[in-house]
Design a protein around this motif. Structure first.
Motif, short mmCIF file in Angstrom:
data_model
loop_
_atom_site.label_atom_id
_atom_site.label_comp_id
_atom_site.label_asym_id
_atom_site.label_seq_id
_atom_site.Cartn_x
_atom_site.Cartn_y
_atom_site.Cartn_z
N GLY A 199 0.78 -1.24 0.00
CA GLY A 199 0.00 0.00 0.00
C GLY A 199 0.81 1.28 0.00
O GLY A 199 0.28 2.36 0.27
N VAL A 200 2.11 1.19 -0.31
CA VAL A 200 2.93 2.41 -0.38
C VAL A 200 2.65 3.13 -1.70
O VAL A 200 2.72 2.53 -2.77
N ILE A 201 2.35 4.40 -1.61
CA ILE A 201 2.12 5.24 -2.78
C ILE A 201 3.37 6.08 -3.08
O ILE A 201 3.78 6.22 -4.21
N LYS A 202 3.97 6.61 -2.01
CA LYS A 202 5.22 7.36 -2.17
C LYS A 202 6.04 7.24 -0.88
O LYS A 202 5.50 6.99 0.20
N THR A 203 7.34 7.39 -1.02
CA THR A 203 8.25 7.29 0.13
C THR A 203 7.90 8.37 1.15
O THR A 203 7.68 9.53 0.79
N ALA A 204 7.82 7.96 2.42
CA ALA A 204 7.45 8.91 3.47
C ALA A 204 8.00 8.44 4.81
O ALA A 204 8.36 7.27 4.98
N LEU A 205 8.04 9.38 5.73
CA LEU A 205 8.51 9.12 7.08
C LEU A 205 7.65 9.94 8.02
O LEU A 205 7.24 11.05 7.68
N SER A 206 7.35 9.40 9.19
CA SER A 206 6.68 10.18 10.22
C SER A 206 7.27 9.78 11.57
O SER A 206 7.98 8.78 11.67
N LEU A 207 6.99 10.58 12.58
CA LEU A 207 7.60 10.37 13.89
C LEU A 207 6.58 10.53 14.99
O LEU A 207 5.79 11.47 14.98
N LEU A 208 6.62 9.59 15.93
CA LEU A 208 5.81 9.66 17.15
C LEU A 208 6.74 9.54 18.34
O LEU A 208 7.57 8.62 18.39
N ILE A 209 6.60 10.46 19.28
CA ILE A 209 7.35 10.39 20.54
C ILE A 209 6.35 10.13 21.65
O ILE A 209 5.34 10.83 21.77
N ILE A 210 6.61 9.07 22.43
CA ILE A 210 5.72 8.66 23.53
C ILE A 210 6.51 8.86 24.82
O ILE A 210 7.41 8.06 25.12
N SER A 211 6.19 9.88 25.58
CA SER A 211 7.04 10.21 26.74
C SER A 211 7.03 9.13 27.80
O SER A 211 8.05 8.91 28.46
N GLU A 212 5.92 8.41 27.98
CA GLU A 212 5.88 7.32 28.98
C GLU A 212 6.47 6.02 28.44
O GLU A 212 6.75 5.11 29.21
N GLY A 213 6.60 5.91 27.12
CA GLY A 213 7.08 4.67 26.53
C GLY A 213 5.99 3.63 26.45
O GLY A 213 4.95 3.74 27.10
N SER A 237 5.44 -0.88 25.55
CA SER A 237 6.04 -2.18 25.24
C SER A 237 5.66 -2.63 23.84
O SER A 237 4.49 -2.57 23.46
N PHE A 238 6.65 -3.08 23.09
CA PHE A 238 6.43 -3.66 21.76
C PHE A 238 6.70 -5.16 21.79
O PHE A 238 6.93 -5.76 20.75
N ASP A 239 6.75 -5.77 22.97
CA ASP A 239 7.08 -7.18 23.13
C ASP A 239 8.50 -7.47 22.63
O ASP A 239 8.76 -8.50 22.02
N SER A 240 9.39 -6.53 22.91
CA SER A 240 10.80 -6.67 22.55
C SER A 240 11.61 -6.51 23.84
O SER A 240 12.07 -5.41 24.17
N PRO A 241 11.77 -7.61 24.61
CA PRO A 241 12.35 -7.52 25.95
C PRO A 241 13.69 -6.78 26.03
O PRO A 241 13.93 -6.05 26.99
N ASP A 242 14.52 -6.91 25.01
CA ASP A 242 15.82 -6.25 25.06
C ASP A 242 15.74 -4.75 24.83
O ASP A 242 16.67 -4.02 25.18
N ASN A 243 14.66 -4.28 24.21
CA ASN A 243 14.60 -2.88 23.79
C ASN A 243 13.42 -2.09 24.34
O ASN A 243 13.32 -0.89 24.09
N ASP A 244 12.49 -2.74 25.02
CA ASP A 244 11.34 -2.05 25.61
C ASP A 244 11.76 -1.30 26.87
O ASP A 244 12.71 -1.71 27.53
N PRO A 245 11.05 -0.24 27.21
CA PRO A 245 9.96 0.37 26.46
C PRO A 245 10.48 1.21 25.28
O PRO A 245 11.61 1.67 25.29
N VAL A 246 9.60 1.39 24.30
CA VAL A 246 9.92 2.21 23.13
C VAL A 246 9.33 3.60 23.34
O VAL A 246 8.19 3.74 23.75
N TYR A 247 10.15 4.60 23.07
CA TYR A 247 9.74 6.01 23.22
C TYR A 247 9.69 6.73 21.88
O TYR A 247 8.97 7.71 21.73
N VAL A 248 10.49 6.29 20.92
CA VAL A 248 10.65 6.98 19.64
C VAL A 248 10.24 6.02 18.53
O VAL A 248 10.82 4.94 18.39
#
Length: 147
Positions: free
Chosen positions: A72-86, A88-99
């Motif tokens: 479903g990609v129409i054109k190359t794009a990037l967006s950013l979400l910052i979550i101050s509390e962080g 879990s993405f179910d990635s034990p080595d890297n959770d919590p995710v903030y960026v």
């Protein structure tokens, strides 16, 4: 430069999300609104996560959800979400995710410069911390303008 891709319209800052699915949805939404991806792109990310796990959690506190161009990609794009509390993405080595940088690429070549800038940012743990603690969109854009 990352500020060629990220601006006030595709940058979101929130305190809390209800889970990784909501984080990805918020991150992808500006790309849907800009016509860069079809709404089904979000479902493709969810499906891949369920199949193979959080493949897009790239390091401590940072994720880059994306799916294949034909999802479903129409054109190359990037967006950013910052979550101050962080969250879990179910990635034990890297959770919590903030960026969370959501990426859409039309092919595997056109976004090489963007990926190079992102990888430079990802390698600087201090920068991820600065992004996490930024309070305004202007603060975030000032940090990103260094990459």
């Amino acid at each position: 430069m990352l500020t060629d891709w990220i601006n006030e319209t595709n940058l979101n800052m929130v305190t809390h999300v209800e889970g990784w699915q909501q984080a990805v949805a918020i991150a992808v939404q500006p790309m849907v609104e800009a016509g860069a991806v079809e709404p089904r792109y979000l479902q493709a990310i969810y499906d891949m996560h369920r199949e193979i796990g959080p493949y897009y959690v790239l390091g401590e506190g940072i994720a880059m959800p994306h799916a294949r161009p034909e999802e479903g990609v129409i054109k190359t794009a990037l967006s950013l979400l910052i979550i101050s509390e962080g969250v879990s993405f179910d990635s034990p080595d890297n959770d919590p995710v903030y960026v969370v940088f959501a990426l859409a690429a039309v092919d595997s070549h056109s976004h090489i410069e963007m990926i190079a800038s992102l990888s430079q940012l990802f390698c600087e743990e201090e920068t991820v911390g600065k992004l996490r603690s930024a309070r305004t969109k202007q603060d975030v854009l000032a940090i990103l303008s260094q990459f």
